[in-house]
Design a protein around this motif. Structure first.
Motif, PDB file in Angstrom:
ATOM      1  N   LEU A   1       0.861  -1.176   0.000  1.00  0.00           N
ATOM      2  CA  LEU A   1       0.000   0.000   0.000  1.00  0.00           C
ATOM      3  C   LEU A   1       0.901   1.231   0.000  1.00  0.00           C
ATOM      4  O   LEU A   1       1.702   1.419   0.917  1.00  0.00           O
ATOM      5  N   ALA A   2       0.790   2.038  -1.054  1.00  0.00           N
ATOM      6  CA  ALA A   2       1.693   3.177  -1.209  1.00  0.00           C
ATOM      7  C   ALA A   2       0.913   4.416  -1.611  1.00  0.00           C
ATOM      8  O   ALA A   2      -0.153   4.332  -2.230  1.00  0.00           O
ATOM      9  N   ARG A   3       1.470   5.554  -1.280  1.00  0.00           N
ATOM     10  CA  ARG A   3       0.893   6.832  -1.683  1.00  0.00           C
ATOM     11  C   ARG A   3       1.677   7.355  -2.883  1.00  0.00           C
ATOM     12  O   ARG A   3       2.909   7.463  -2.828  1.00  0.00           O
ATOM     13  N   VAL A   4       0.975   7.640  -3.948  1.00  0.00           N
ATOM     14  CA  VAL A   4       1.632   8.092  -5.176  1.00  0.00           C
ATOM     15  C   VAL A   4       1.086   9.472  -5.533  1.00  0.00           C
ATOM     16  O   VAL A   4      -0.062   9.803  -5.236  1.00  0.00           O
TER      17      VAL A   4
ATOM     18  N   ARG B   1      -2.797  10.146  -4.793  1.00  0.00           N
ATOM     19  CA  ARG B   1      -3.658   8.970  -4.845  1.00  0.00           C
ATOM     20  C   ARG B   1      -2.985   7.828  -4.080  1.00  0.00           C
ATOM     21  O   ARG B   1      -1.827   7.951  -3.655  1.00  0.00           O
ATOM     22  N   PHE B   2      -3.719   6.725  -3.919  1.00  0.00           N
ATOM     23  CA  PHE B   2      -3.201   5.565  -3.207  1.00  0.00           C
ATOM     24  C   PHE B   2      -3.175   4.362  -4.159  1.00  0.00           C
ATOM     25  O   PHE B   2      -4.090   4.178  -4.959  1.00  0.00           O
TER      26      PHE B   2
ATOM     27  N   ALA C   1      -8.675   7.259  -5.088  1.00  0.00           N
ATOM     28  CA  ALA C   1      -8.584   8.517  -4.346  1.00  0.00           C
ATOM     29  C   ALA C   1      -8.350   8.276  -2.863  1.00  0.00           C
ATOM     30  O   ALA C   1      -7.755   9.114  -2.191  1.00  0.00           O
ATOM     31  N   ASP C   2      -8.834   7.147  -2.339  1.00  0.00           N
ATOM     32  CA  ASP C   2      -8.526   6.776  -0.962  1.00  0.00           C
ATOM     33  C   ASP C   2      -8.192   5.292  -0.907  1.00  0.00           C
ATOM     34  O   ASP C   2      -8.272   4.588  -1.916  1.00  0.00           O
TER      35      ASP C   2
ATOM     36  N   ALA D   1      -8.996   2.107  -3.662  1.00  0.00           N
ATOM     37  CA  ALA D   1      -7.876   1.398  -4.280  1.00  0.00           C
ATOM     38  C   ALA D   1      -7.943  -0.099  -3.997  1.00  0.00           C
ATOM     39  O   ALA D   1      -7.744  -0.925  -4.901  1.00  0.00           O
ATOM     40  N   VAL D   2      -8.248  -0.468  -2.756  1.00  0.00           N
ATOM     41  CA  VAL D   2      -8.337  -1.889  -2.402  1.00  0.00           C
ATOM     42  C   VAL D   2      -9.514  -2.544  -3.118  1.00  0.00           C
ATOM     43  O   VAL D   2      -9.413  -3.674  -3.613  1.00  0.00           O
ATOM     44  N   GLY D   3     -10.645  -1.845  -3.204  1.00  0.00           N
ATOM     45  CA  GLY D   3     -11.805  -2.402  -3.906  1.00  0.00           C
ATOM     46  C   GLY D   3     -11.525  -2.666  -5.371  1.00  0.00           C
ATOM     47  O   GLY D   3     -11.899  -3.714  -5.908  1.00  0.00           O
ATOM     48  N   LYS D   4     -10.842  -1.736  -6.027  1.00  0.00           N
ATOM     49  CA  LYS D   4     -10.485  -1.937  -7.430  1.00  0.00           C
ATOM     50  C   LYS D   4      -9.498  -3.094  -7.588  1.00  0.00           C
ATOM     51  O   LYS D   4      -9.604  -3.900  -8.529  1.00  0.00           O
ATOM     52  N   ALA D   5      -8.537  -3.189  -6.674  1.00  0.00           N
ATOM     53  CA  ALA D   5      -7.549  -4.267  -6.750  1.00  0.00           C
ATOM     54  C   ALA D   5      -8.198  -5.633  -6.533  1.00  0.00           C
ATOM     55  O   ALA D   5      -7.844  -6.615  -7.193  1.00  0.00           O
TER      56      ALA D   5
END
Length: 200
Positions: free
Chosen positions: A27-30, A41-42, A63-64, A68-72
């Motif tokens: 989990l990273a912040r980009v 973004r995350f 965006a949060d 991000a986890v849901g898309k992954a």
């Protein structure tokens, strides 16, 4: 006086257990430089598995963290692979290179467990491999690349052909052909002649 147990709207106290177990590998912040400034973004890398041979991975941005986890997770469900466990381990030793990562997987005897670390261990546990040796040979610390190398190794495993099942499936087909040629054709001819006589 004890309070009554609260039920959900559907009338069930417990929610059904999910089919797949998920683990967040990275989990990273980009940030990205836009015309109006920087946009933060995350990025999440997630591995899914049922511990019965099915496993998948996905990486996505949002965006949060929740988005991000849901898309992954949705991406991991589309990229599921199926592996077979042979004698409670993998069928043979394999070494795979993906970009800067190099991963080695080796069969292990019953009772050894999973000898691995980092993201490789998470993938093997969710895949349901009970006994296996693993080693990250390269010096790369990129978790995403190590996950991709592990999946490439699992997809490259070769399995011995199941000859016994193929012979059992071929035998009934041969018997059916013999019965059709000898018995059923004679019965059909007799039935055809009987109908012709009746019609005449």
């Amino acid at each position: 006086m004890s309070k009554p147990e609260r039920k959900s709207r559907g009338g069930y106290k417990d929610r059904p257990q999910p089919e797949y177990e998920q683990r967040i590998i990275d989990l990273a912040r980009v940030t990205r430089v836009m015309a109006g400034g920087k946009r933060m973004r995350f990025r999440a890398c997630v591995v899914l598995g049922d511990k019965k041979g099915k496993v998948g991975w996905g990486i996505a941005k949002g965006a949060d963290v929740a988005i991000a986890v849901g898309k992954a997770v949705a991406q991991a469900q589309k990229k599921m692979i199926k592996i077979r466990i042979v004698d409670e381990t993998i069928p043979h030793q394999i070494e795979v290179k993906f970009k800067a990562s190099r991963v080695m997987l080796k069969p292990a005897v019953k009772g050894t467990g999973i000898i691995a670390g980092g993201p490789v261990r998470s993938v093997l546990e969710l895949a349901g491999v009970p006994n296996v040796y693993s080693k990250i040979i390269s010096k790369s610390s990129n978790k995403v690349s190590n996950v991709q190398a592990t999946f490439k190794a699992l997809e490259s495993l070769q399995y011995a052909p199941e000859q016994g099942k193929a012979e059992e499936q071929a035998l009934p087909d041969e018997i059916k052909v013999v019965e059709r040629d000898l018995d059923k054709e004679e019965e059909l001819e007799k039935e055809q002649q009987r109908l012709l006589k009746k019609a005449g």
